[in-house]
Design an enzyme around this catalytic site. Structure first.
Site, mmCIF file in Angstrom:
data_model
loop_
_atom_site.group_PDB
_atom_site.id
_atom_site.type_symbol
_atom_site.label_atom_id
_atom_site.label_comp_id
_atom_site.label_asym_id
_atom_site.label_seq_id
_atom_site.Cartn_x
_atom_site.Cartn_y
_atom_site.Cartn_z
ATOM 1 N N HIS A 227 48.973 75.645 -81.238
ATOM 2 C CA HIS A 227 49.050 74.969 -82.550
ATOM 3 C C HIS A 227 50.232 74.003 -82.480
ATOM 4 C CE1 HIS A 227 48.425 74.304 -86.736
ATOM 5 N NE2 HIS A 227 48.764 75.466 -87.246
ATOM 6 N N HIS A 266 40.865 69.694 -79.447
ATOM 7 C CA HIS A 266 40.998 70.086 -80.843
ATOM 8 C C HIS A 266 39.822 70.955 -81.241
ATOM 9 C CE1 HIS A 266 41.570 69.764 -85.200
ATOM 10 N NE2 HIS A 266 42.827 69.578 -84.857
ATOM 11 N N ASP A 317 49.808 65.806 -81.270
ATOM 12 C CA ASP A 317 51.013 66.313 -80.610
ATOM 13 C C ASP A 317 51.380 65.549 -79.341
ATOM 14 O OD1 ASP A 317 51.649 68.363 -82.404
ATOM 15 O OD2 ASP A 317 50.038 69.594 -81.598
#
Ligand code: COA
Length: 381
Positions: A227, A266, A317
């Site tokens: 995450h 994802h 990210d």
């Protein structure tokens, strides 16, 4: 820019509640065909281009984009919430220097809930603003005390969370481009529907627990590298390589060993993460600003190889990592920055859960043994 219509919600694999609709929300859409990523109906591209994080936080928490006087009042309240009590400062001083800053934030949030408990649900907006205002101070009070012995004060001319964070981190007036880059990054990180940490917050909230408990749990969930922790792991990967060719060779080896490459893939998006193009353009801009000739080209090559070899795309990210690095932010601060922003989305979901609450308690398919014969302790081998 238009939101991509290519993203779908088709699950890739069974398990992990993939493809399951676990509830209703009016806060965000993620990867919905024709909608892409929206916060309360607004495209993430419009918000990242034209808005500020404080406007977005108001949108999430209050329900609409603020007019000028509402925004001024909202920012005044956030600034008034920056100072943290001495009991909390004292607890932060006791946390070791080698602690992970996510643990510091988790502990700081919990301690704030001890010192200033949420008295009733009528108190929920105040508590949300308290956390938004205080979290940068909690993080940086500890960080600066443990790195140089400075007890930072909480006064600042910076009226944005982005500017305040950068000023207190570096102990000087921040560069304006950095403030805007950080502000955009906070907008992109603010909300993402039923992701793991938000779901944690909603599960906790659904028991009628308090907001600090829900957010403490959410911080713990965000910490993991599958995450929020992926942005730190992505930086560690990028920094291993001196140039794009070495990166390509190294990456091919990692893929052959079936290693996970952090910052890619994802659960919901299948073709691209709409936030990536925004943060990637900021990473490129910051790379030029600092005269980087290695990290950005290495990052771009890693992304090319991942798409060519695995049809996997960078998520938010991946390029956040180099963008933060170019702003001089230490890698262990990357996931905590995510918290400083996502707390707005978490609290919006807490409010929504409370407004139409039902205990969240799914069932499980039992796959263990049946009809076991009980053997008394004294007779067990
Ligand atoms: N690197 C290498 N392979 C990856 C990968 C990655 N980052 N992400 C997915 N895959 C592979 C999986 O191993 C799986 O392969 P398999 O079918 O041979 O087992 C396949 O792609 C499908 O992925 P799956 O595990 O079903 O995806 P998921 O929806 O369960 O997981 C993530 C989604 C985000 C957890 C996953 O993509 C991941 O671990 N990414 C890295 C961590 C990360 O960046 N997290 C931040 C998310 S915003």
């Amino acid at each position: 820019m238009n939101s991509s219509t290519q993203e779908t919600t088709k699950p890739k694999k069974k398990g992990g509640l993939a493809g399951i609709t676990a509830g209703q929300t009016a806060i965000a859409t993620v990867g919905k065909e024709g909608k892409g990523l929206t916060y309360r109906g607004y495209s993430i591209y419009d918000l990242a281009e034209h808005s500020t994080f404080e406007e977005v936080a108001h949108l999430l928490l209050v329900g609409h984009l603020p007019n000028q006087s509402e925004l001024d009042e909202f920012k005044t309240q956030l600034r008034a919430n920056r100072a943290i009590p001495e009991e909390l400062c004292s607890a932060l001083r006791d946390i070791p220097a080698d602690a992970h800053p996510m643990d510091v934030l988790r502990t700081g949030c919990s301690m704030l809930g001890v010192l200033e408990p949420e008295k009733s649900f009528a108190d929920q907006q105040r508590v949300a603003l308290r956390m938004l205002g205080a979290f940068p101070s909690i993080l940086l009070y500890w960080y600066r005390f443990k790195n140089g012995g400075t007890k930072i004060d909480f006064a600042s001319e910076q009226d944005s969370i982005a500017g305040y964070f950068l000023e207190k981190l570096h102990g000087k007036n921040p560069d304006e481009t950095h403030v805007r880059a950080m502000d955009v990054s906070l907008i992109l990180y603010a909300e993402h529907e039923f992701n793991a940490s938000t779901f944690t917050a909603r599960v906790c909230t659904a028991t009628l627990s308090d907001q600090y408990s829900a957010i403490t749990g959410a911080i713990g969930t965000l910490r993991g590298p599958l995450h929020g922790g992926a942005n730190e792991a992505a930086m560690e990967l990028i920094e291993k390589f001196d140039n794009p060719d070495v990166a390509e060779t190294g990456l091919m080896k990692m893929l052959a060993e079936k290693q996970l490459i952090m910052g890619f893939g994802h659960r919901v998006y299948t073709v691209s993460d709409p936030r990536n193009e925004v943060i990637k353009s900021w990473a490129e801009k910051l790379s030029h600003q600092v005269g980087d000739t290695v990290l950005y080209p290495v990052s771009v090559r890693i992304a090319e190889v991942m798409w060519r070899e695995k049809k996997l795309f960078p998520n938010l990210d991946f390029f956040s990592a180099s963008a933060y690095h170019f702003m001089g932010i230490p890698t262990p601060m990357f996931t905590p920055i995510f918290v400083l922003s996502r707390v707005a989305g978490w609290c919006a979901h807490i409010f929504e859960q409370r407004s139409n609450n039902k205990l969240i308690r799914p069932g499980a398919e039992y796959i263990g043994p049946d009809d076991q014969k009980y053997v008394p302790l004294s007779e067990r081998s």
